[in-house]
Write a protein that holds these residues in place. Structure first.
Motif, PDB file in Angstrom:
ATOM      1  N   ARG A 121      -0.236  -2.061  -7.814  1.00 47.76           N
ATOM      2  CA  ARG A 121      -0.354  -3.218  -6.911  1.00 47.76           C
ATOM      3  C   ARG A 121       0.787  -3.272  -5.906  1.00 47.76           C
ATOM      4  O   ARG A 121       0.577  -3.565  -4.731  1.00 47.76           O
ATOM      5  CB  ARG A 121      -0.413  -4.512  -7.719  1.00 47.76           C
ATOM      6  CG  ARG A 121      -1.694  -4.642  -8.537  1.00 47.76           C
ATOM      7  CD  ARG A 121      -1.884  -6.027  -9.122  1.00 47.76           C
ATOM      8  NE  ARG A 121      -0.713  -6.577  -9.770  1.00 47.76           N
ATOM      9  CZ  ARG A 121      -0.461  -6.536 -11.079  1.00 47.76           C
ATOM     10  NH1 ARG A 121      -1.315  -5.922 -11.875  1.00 47.76           N
ATOM     11  NH2 ARG A 121       0.610  -7.091 -11.584  1.00 47.76           N
ATOM     12  N   ALA A 143       0.378  -0.478  -3.270  1.00 54.73           N
ATOM     13  CA  ALA A 143      -0.727  -0.814  -2.373  1.00 54.73           C
ATOM     14  C   ALA A 143      -0.317  -1.927  -1.408  1.00 54.73           C
ATOM     15  O   ALA A 143      -0.601  -1.860  -0.211  1.00 54.73           O
ATOM     16  CB  ALA A 143      -1.959  -1.221  -3.177  1.00 54.73           C
ATOM     17  N   ALA A 144       0.362  -2.940  -1.917  1.00 56.33           N
ATOM     18  CA  ALA A 144       0.780  -4.064  -1.074  1.00 56.33           C
ATOM     19  C   ALA A 144       1.756  -3.621   0.012  1.00 56.33           C
ATOM     20  O   ALA A 144       1.726  -4.141   1.134  1.00 56.33           O
ATOM     21  CB  ALA A 144       1.416  -5.156  -1.936  1.00 56.33           C
ATOM     22  N   LEU A 145       2.592  -2.646  -0.292  1.00 56.00           N
ATOM     23  CA  LEU A 145       3.563  -2.141   0.680  1.00 56.00           C
ATOM     24  C   LEU A 145       2.973  -1.089   1.613  1.00 56.00           C
ATOM     25  O   LEU A 145       3.626  -0.663   2.564  1.00 56.00           O
ATOM     26  CB  LEU A 145       4.781  -1.554  -0.044  1.00 56.00           C
ATOM     27  CG  LEU A 145       5.636  -2.559  -0.809  1.00 56.00           C
ATOM     28  CD1 LEU A 145       6.695  -1.832  -1.617  1.00 56.00           C
ATOM     29  CD2 LEU A 145       6.271  -3.562   0.141  1.00 56.00           C
ATOM     30  N   GLY A 146       1.756  -0.655   1.324  1.00 57.28           N
ATOM     31  CA  GLY A 146       1.100   0.336   2.169  1.00 57.28           C
ATOM     32  C   GLY A 146       1.606   1.753   1.978  1.00 57.28           C
ATOM     33  O   GLY A 146       1.399   2.604   2.841  1.00 57.28           O
ATOM     34  N   VAL A 147       2.272   2.029   0.845  1.00 58.71           N
ATOM     35  CA  VAL A 147       2.805   3.371   0.621  1.00 58.71           C
ATOM     36  C   VAL A 147       2.062   4.137  -0.479  1.00 58.71           C
ATOM     37  O   VAL A 147       2.386   5.293  -0.738  1.00 58.71           O
ATOM     38  CB  VAL A 147       4.321   3.346   0.304  1.00 58.71           C
ATOM     39  CG1 VAL A 147       5.110   2.808   1.476  1.00 58.71           C
ATOM     40  CG2 VAL A 147       4.607   2.546  -0.954  1.00 58.71           C
ATOM     41  N   ARG A 148       1.080   3.522  -1.092  1.00 54.77           N
ATOM     42  CA  ARG A 148       0.345   4.199  -2.163  1.00 54.77           C
ATOM     43  C   ARG A 148      -0.300   5.490  -1.667  1.00 54.77           C
ATOM     44  O   ARG A 148      -0.366   6.484  -2.379  1.00 54.77           O
ATOM     45  CB  ARG A 148      -0.723   3.275  -2.752  1.00 54.77           C
ATOM     46  CG  ARG A 148      -1.403   3.867  -3.968  1.00 54.77           C
ATOM     47  CD  ARG A 148      -2.410   2.871  -4.539  1.00 54.77           C
ATOM     48  NE  ARG A 148      -3.057   3.373  -5.717  1.00 54.77           N
ATOM     49  CZ  ARG A 148      -4.097   4.201  -5.694  1.00 54.77           C
ATOM     50  NH1 ARG A 148      -4.588   4.624  -4.554  1.00 54.77           N
ATOM     51  NH2 ARG A 148      -4.646   4.609  -6.819  1.00 54.77           N
ATOM     52  N   ARG A 149      -0.746   5.493  -0.428  1.00 55.82           N
ATOM     53  CA  ARG A 149      -1.407   6.661   0.150  1.00 55.82           C
ATOM     54  C   ARG A 149      -0.476   7.879   0.251  1.00 55.82           C
ATOM     55  O   ARG A 149      -0.928   9.005   0.434  1.00 55.82           O
ATOM     56  CB  ARG A 149      -1.980   6.321   1.517  1.00 55.82           C
ATOM     57  CG  ARG A 149      -0.918   5.919   2.511  1.00 55.82           C
ATOM     58  CD  ARG A 149      -1.487   5.492   3.854  1.00 55.82           C
ATOM     59  NE  ARG A 149      -0.498   4.850   4.671  1.00 55.82           N
ATOM     60  CZ  ARG A 149       0.534   5.462   5.243  1.00 55.82           C
ATOM     61  NH1 ARG A 149       0.702   6.749   5.085  1.00 55.82           N
ATOM     62  NH2 ARG A 149       1.405   4.790   5.970  1.00 55.82           N
ATOM     63  N   ALA A 181      -7.320   5.868  -2.105  1.00 56.12           N
ATOM     64  CA  ALA A 181      -6.346   4.811  -1.811  1.00 56.12           C
ATOM     65  C   ALA A 181      -6.998   3.515  -1.476  1.00 56.12           C
ATOM     66  O   ALA A 181      -8.091   3.366  -1.127  1.00 56.12           O
ATOM     67  CB  ALA A 181      -5.447   5.241  -0.654  1.00 56.12           C
TER      68      ALA A 181
END
Length: 126
Positions: A96, A99-105, A126
């Motif tokens: 979570r 994903a919230a920070l936009g770095v999971r990808r 993602a």
């Protein structure tokens, strides 16, 4: 309630596997950073970080994950994260947060150890 932080290591085929549990924060993130650096110094450039049992992750923990990715890539290695959709107590906190920070990808994410150490890269979308 005090949650113990722990990093245990092992191997699975050509992969070094670090299983992380507890809270990954300002106090504990240097421990993970040191373990990752130790694996790389030993010549292991294929690394799986199993974050299934991480209950909390702050910006320091995210920083260690990003720095680990950078280090492994500089060695032409491979880094894979295990972040199941449902992990730890009630869902993967790290999943979570990333994903919230936009770095999971940025990460090669897998649901379990078999997938992460398999020959075919089968990351979660993602």
């Amino acid at each position: 309630m005090v949650v113990a932080f722990n990093v245990t290591g092992g191997e699975r085929g050509e992969w070094a596997v670090l299983q992380v549990s507890g809270e990954l924060d300002l106090v504990t993130s240097p421990v993970l950073r040191q373990r990752v650096h130790g694996e790389v110094a030993e010549g292991r450039h294929s690394l799986v970080l199993d974050l299934t049992e991480v209950l909390f992750c702050d910006s320091s923990g995210v920083g260690v994950l990003i720095a680990s990715r950078r280090l492994i890539r500089s060695c032409q290695g491979r880094l894979r994260l295990i972040l199941p959709a449902r992990g730890a107590a009630d869902g993967s906190h790290v999943n979570r947060v990333l994903a919230a920070l936009g770095v999971r990808r940025l990460f090669d994410v897998h649901p379990d150890l078999d997938s992460a150490t398999g020959d075919e890269p089968r990351p979660l979308s993602a």
